[in-house]
Write a protein that holds these residues in place. Structure first.
Motif, PDB file in Angstrom:
ATOM      1  N   VAL A   1      -3.157  37.266   3.292  1.00 28.97           N
ATOM      2  CA  VAL A   1      -2.354  38.557   4.724  1.00 28.97           C
ATOM      3  C   VAL A   1      -2.876  39.570   4.887  1.00 28.97           C
ATOM      4  N   ALA A   2      -2.869  40.124   6.155  1.00 26.02           N
ATOM      5  CA  ALA A   2      -3.754  41.429   7.043  1.00 26.02           C
ATOM      6  C   ALA A   2      -3.114  41.943   7.779  1.00 26.02           C
ATOM      7  N   THR A   3      -3.981  42.763   7.524  1.00 35.11           N
ATOM      8  CA  THR A   3      -3.007  44.329   8.877  1.00 35.11           C
ATOM      9  C   THR A   3      -4.750  44.652  10.097  1.00 35.11           C
ATOM     10  N   ILE A   4      -3.707  44.947  11.119  1.00 34.73           N
ATOM     11  CA  ILE A   4      -4.924  44.257  11.639  1.00 34.73           C
ATOM     12  C   ILE A   4      -5.341  46.361  12.738  1.00 34.73           C
ATOM     13  N   LYS A   5      -6.231  46.752  12.748  1.00 34.55           N
ATOM     14  CA  LYS A   5      -6.396  48.268  13.023  1.00 34.55           C
ATOM     15  C   LYS A   5      -6.697  47.913  14.290  1.00 34.55           C
ATOM     16  N   THR A   6      -5.806  49.127  15.304  1.00 32.40           N
ATOM     17  CA  THR A   6      -5.203  48.306  16.766  1.00 32.40           C
ATOM     18  C   THR A   6      -4.998  49.962  17.370  1.00 32.40           C
ATOM     19  N   ALA A   7      -5.005  50.209  18.322  1.00 32.06           N
ATOM     20  CA  ALA A   7      -4.015  51.205  18.957  1.00 32.06           C
ATOM     21  C   ALA A   7      -3.453  51.258  20.291  1.00 32.06           C
TER      22      ALA A   7
ATOM     23  N   MET B   1       1.276  -1.364   0.065  1.00 28.75           N
ATOM     24  CA  MET B   1       0.221   0.263   0.198  1.00 28.75           C
ATOM     25  C   MET B   1       1.013   1.343   0.114  1.00 28.75           C
ATOM     26  N   GLN B   2       1.174   2.170  -1.139  1.00 31.14           N
ATOM     27  CA  GLN B   2       1.322   3.806  -1.418  1.00 31.14           C
ATOM     28  C   GLN B   2       0.724   4.437  -0.132  1.00 31.14           C
ATOM     29  N   GLU B   3       2.279   4.660   0.772  1.00 36.85           N
ATOM     30  CA  GLU B   3       2.215   5.375   1.883  1.00 36.85           C
ATOM     31  C   GLU B   3       1.460   6.884   1.570  1.00 36.85           C
ATOM     32  N   LYS B   4       0.561   7.788   2.374  1.00 42.88           N
ATOM     33  CA  LYS B   4      -0.053   8.756   2.017  1.00 42.88           C
ATOM     34  C   LYS B   4       1.121   9.611   2.377  1.00 42.88           C
ATOM     35  N   LYS B   5       1.207  10.926   1.664  1.00 44.00           N
ATOM     36  CA  LYS B   5       2.014  11.957   0.686  1.00 44.00           C
ATOM     37  C   LYS B   5       1.956  13.050   3.022  1.00 44.00           C
ATOM     38  N   LYS B   6       2.516  13.427   3.441  1.00 40.89           N
ATOM     39  CA  LYS B   6       2.045  13.807   4.369  1.00 40.89           C
ATOM     40  C   LYS B   6       1.616  15.087   4.104  1.00 40.89           C
ATOM     41  N   LYS B   7       0.619  16.081   4.737  1.00 40.85           N
ATOM     42  CA  LYS B   7       0.538  17.545   4.157  1.00 40.85           C
ATOM     43  C   LYS B   7       1.098  18.072   5.266  1.00 40.85           C
ATOM     44  N   ALA B   8       1.953  19.593   3.897  1.00 38.11           N
ATOM     45  CA  ALA B   8       2.403  21.291   4.941  1.00 38.11           C
ATOM     46  C   ALA B   8       1.498  20.945   5.817  1.00 38.11           C
ATOM     47  N   PRO B   9       1.928  21.634   6.655  1.00 33.40           N
ATOM     48  CA  PRO B   9       1.997  22.647   7.544  1.00 33.40           C
ATOM     49  C   PRO B   9       1.569  24.241   7.412  1.00 33.40           C
ATOM     50  N   ILE B  10       0.081  24.414   8.107  1.00 42.70           N
ATOM     51  CA  ILE B  10       0.042  25.603   7.390  1.00 42.70           C
ATOM     52  C   ILE B  10      -0.211  26.442   8.953  1.00 42.70           C
ATOM     53  N   VAL B  11       0.468  27.781   8.884  1.00 45.51           N
ATOM     54  CA  VAL B  11       1.211  28.497  10.152  1.00 45.51           C
ATOM     55  C   VAL B  11       0.745  29.510   9.155  1.00 45.51           C
ATOM     56  N   LYS B  12      -0.248  30.874  11.049  1.00 45.11           N
ATOM     57  CA  LYS B  12      -0.098  32.103  10.544  1.00 45.11           C
ATOM     58  C   LYS B  12       1.073  32.518  11.382  1.00 45.11           C
ATOM     59  N   VAL B  13       1.674  33.942  10.298  1.00 42.18           N
ATOM     60  CA  VAL B  13       2.598  34.559  11.664  1.00 42.18           C
ATOM     61  C   VAL B  13       2.659  36.109  11.572  1.00 42.18           C
ATOM     62  N   MET B  14       2.922  36.868  12.879  1.00 46.92           N
ATOM     63  CA  MET B  14       2.218  38.192  12.815  1.00 46.92           C
ATOM     64  C   MET B  14       3.431  38.639  13.223  1.00 46.92           C
ATOM     65  N   SER B  15       3.551  40.270  12.551  1.00 42.53           N
ATOM     66  CA  SER B  15       4.715  40.373  12.829  1.00 42.53           C
ATOM     67  C   SER B  15       4.070  42.369  13.724  1.00 42.53           C
TER      68      SER B  15
ATOM     69  N   ILE C   1       0.622  43.580  11.672  1.00 45.44           N
ATOM     70  CA  ILE C   1       0.459  42.405  10.884  1.00 45.44           C
ATOM     71  C   ILE C   1       0.300  41.052  10.459  1.00 45.44           C
ATOM     72  N   VAL C   2      -0.557  40.187   9.950  1.00 45.25           N
ATOM     73  CA  VAL C   2      -0.844  38.960  10.251  1.00 45.25           C
ATOM     74  C   VAL C   2      -0.646  38.562   8.972  1.00 45.25           C
ATOM     75  N   ALA C   3       0.481  37.269   8.087  1.00 45.61           N
ATOM     76  CA  ALA C   3       0.378  36.197   7.045  1.00 45.61           C
ATOM     77  C   ALA C   3      -0.288  34.857   7.307  1.00 45.61           C
ATOM     78  N   ASP C   4      -1.137  34.095   6.382  1.00 41.73           N
ATOM     79  CA  ASP C   4      -1.019  32.628   6.433  1.00 41.73           C
ATOM     80  C   ASP C   4      -0.627  32.049   5.115  1.00 41.73           C
ATOM     81  N   MET C   5       0.102  31.415   5.644  1.00 44.85           N
ATOM     82  CA  MET C   5       1.013  30.917   5.038  1.00 44.85           C
ATOM     83  C   MET C   5       1.163  29.069   4.843  1.00 44.85           C
ATOM     84  N   ILE C   6       1.861  28.419   3.586  1.00 43.16           N
ATOM     85  CA  ILE C   6       1.999  27.159   3.952  1.00 43.16           C
ATOM     86  C   ILE C   6       3.062  26.492   3.758  1.00 43.16           C
ATOM     87  N   LEU C   7       4.159  25.701   4.946  1.00 42.50           N
ATOM     88  CA  LEU C   7       5.406  25.833   4.558  1.00 42.50           C
ATOM     89  C   LEU C   7       5.464  24.194   3.986  1.00 42.50           C
ATOM     90  N   THR C   8       6.809  24.383   2.806  1.00 45.80           N
ATOM     91  CA  THR C   8       7.104  22.871   2.136  1.00 45.80           C
ATOM     92  C   THR C   8       7.876  22.084   3.427  1.00 45.80           C
TER      93      THR C   8
END
Length: 279
Positions: A242-248, A1-15, A255-262
């Motif tokens: 990507v997005a900019t968060i409105k705050t005071a 049986m062929q091994e199922k390929k691992k799914k790359a993780p998704i991360v949300k990064v903030m600066s 700022i935040v970005a959703d990304m998929i890692l290889t």
């Protein structure tokens, strides 16, 4: 049986340059900062201008430890200012950059960048914090920096950063307050090696500084006028949104970005690396 390929993780990064918790209303309240981070649902956070027993402006608080505990995250700290106190029984007065992560930080190193002395103006020591984070069996190098306002020092810092990037064998994410507009020649040099995720998503008009405020004199509302906070990534990272968060709660907008890692294979050298995370 062929091994199922691992799914790359998704991360949300903030600066986020948090200005030691100082809001646009002149109050220092780190709980407000924590709430903005928490509401973003980011799982990797790069913070700049974070105090650790620094001064009375932040009540000599360990903001690194407090945020790590409050948010339930691993933390790595890169103090660029590190002053020994007069009382040797007390901790050093520190100020610098932090990386928080929901996933384990397995390696951390703070790189102090070369200063270019100026007889007039700010001669603050700058640095770049490097971490390696393990996410679902994959590894990513995350860098966090806060660069100088001086043109010659900015140029030197970018060159040094590019040299440091060469030593990382994992997908790279770079975040921070670069104190330079996208049109700057120094930012253009970075673009040859890594991609500006906001430009990638055609959001180059997402200004981050200063945060919106109302003039106490005229009552006029002022909006952000420039973009100096960035998230970069190399070609191993796919940007989703990507997005900019409105705050005071700071003079900078987060700022935040959703990304998929290889997926990247485990590097034995990283497994054996000495972990020196100052939390």
């Amino acid at each position: 049986m062929q091994e199922k390929k691992k799914k790359a993780p998704i991360v949300k990064v903030m600066s986020f340059n948090i200005a030691h918790g100082l809001g646009m209303d002149g109050r220092v309240d780190l709980e407000r900062t924590a709430e903005v981070i928490e509401d973003s649902c980011a799982n990797i956070i790069a913070l700049q201008e974070v105090d650790r027993y620094f001064s009375d402006r932040s009540s000599f608080m360990d903001q690194v430890g407090w945020l790590s505990e409050r948010l339930g995250m691993y933390a790595a700290y890169g103090p660029n200012i590190n002053i020994a106190p007069q009382d040797s029984r007390r901790s050093n007065h520190q100020y610098g950059n932090v990386i928080l992560s929901k996933s384990p930080i397995i390696f951390s190193e703070n790189h102090l960048l070369t200063q270019v002395y100026c007889p007039f103006g700010n001669n603050e020591q700058r640095g770049m914090l490097e971490t390696v984070i393990e996410i679902e069996g994959s590894y990513v190098s995350v860098f966090n920096t806060h660069l100088a306002l001086k043109e010659d020092e900015l140029a030197t810092s970018v060159d040094e950063m590019l040299m440091i990037f060469k030593n990382s064998h994992f997908p790279k994410i770079i975040a921070g307050d670069f104190n330079a507009a996208p049109s700057s020649i120094h930012m253009q040099k970075l673009h040859h090696r890594v991609k500006d995720v906001f430009l990638k998503m055609k959001r180059g008009d997402s200004y981050t500084y200063p945060s919106p405020y109302v003039s106490s004199v005229s009552g006029e509302v002022f909006q952000p006028a420039t973009r100096i906070d960035y998230i970069f990534a190399d070609h191993y990272v796919e940007v989703i949104q990507v997005a900019t968060i409105k705050t005071a709660v700071s003079d900078h907008l987060p700022i935040v970005a959703d990304m998929i890692l290889t997926n990247v294979k485990v590097n034995d050298k990283v497994r054996a690396a000495k972990v020196h995370i100052t939390v």
